[in-house]
Design a protein around this motif. Structure first.
Motif, PDB file in Angstrom:
ATOM      1  N   GLU A 217      35.019  45.695  47.329  1.00  0.00           N
ATOM      2  CA  GLU A 217      34.322  45.648  45.791  1.00  0.00           C
ATOM      3  C   GLU A 217      35.370  44.908  44.492  1.00  0.00           C
ATOM      4  N   HIS A 218      36.654  45.201  45.040  1.00  0.00           N
ATOM      5  CA  HIS A 218      37.384  44.930  44.552  1.00  0.00           C
ATOM      6  C   HIS A 218      38.145  43.104  44.562  1.00  0.00           C
TER       7      HIS A 218
ATOM      8  N   ARG B 221      35.137  40.890  43.199  1.00  0.00           N
ATOM      9  CA  ARG B 221      35.483  40.497  42.436  1.00  0.00           C
ATOM     10  C   ARG B 221      36.027  39.670  41.922  1.00  0.00           C
TER      11      ARG B 221
END
Length: 116
Positions: free
Chosen positions: A57-58, A61
């Protein structure tokens, strides 16, 4: 940067939930014909699923941009996953490289016409 140099960048994130991954690994392991595909390392990595998701997810993003966006594809349904990935690639290729006017493209599987 690739996109600035005119390259088409298509990023697909094929996502499978923790429950879905467990079911898929178990299904493969239960079938004698596919058992070989599942290793101890697969189960070891499965135990770290939550950490992988957090890191993923990091990364998503930080690397999602207007010129090279991520498309997240749900993978619990294999047919849906394949159709979405294929459709996305077809659409992105068609938008990046339109056919010249008047050019006819034979459908896949059509017999080749003899040259004259």
């Amino acid at each position: 940067m690739l996109a600035e140099d005119g390259a088409l960048v298509v990023k697909l994130w094929i996502h499978l939930s923790k429950k879905g991954l467990r079911k898929r690994l178990q299904r493969l392991e239960d079938d004698p014909a596919t058992r070989w595909k599942v290793t101890k390392a697969d189960w070891k990595h499965f135990k770290k699923y939550d950490r992988y998701i957090e890191a993923s997810e990091h990364a998503i993003r930080r690397t999602d941009t207007s010129h090279a966006p991520w498309l997240l594809v749900e993978a619990s349904d294999e047919r849906y996953r394949d159709l979405m990935a294929g459709r996305t690639l077809r659409e992105r290729f068609a938008a990046a490289w339109p056919r010249p006017p008047g050019r006819v493209v034979a459908p896949a599987g059509s017999p080749a016409r003899p040259r004259r």
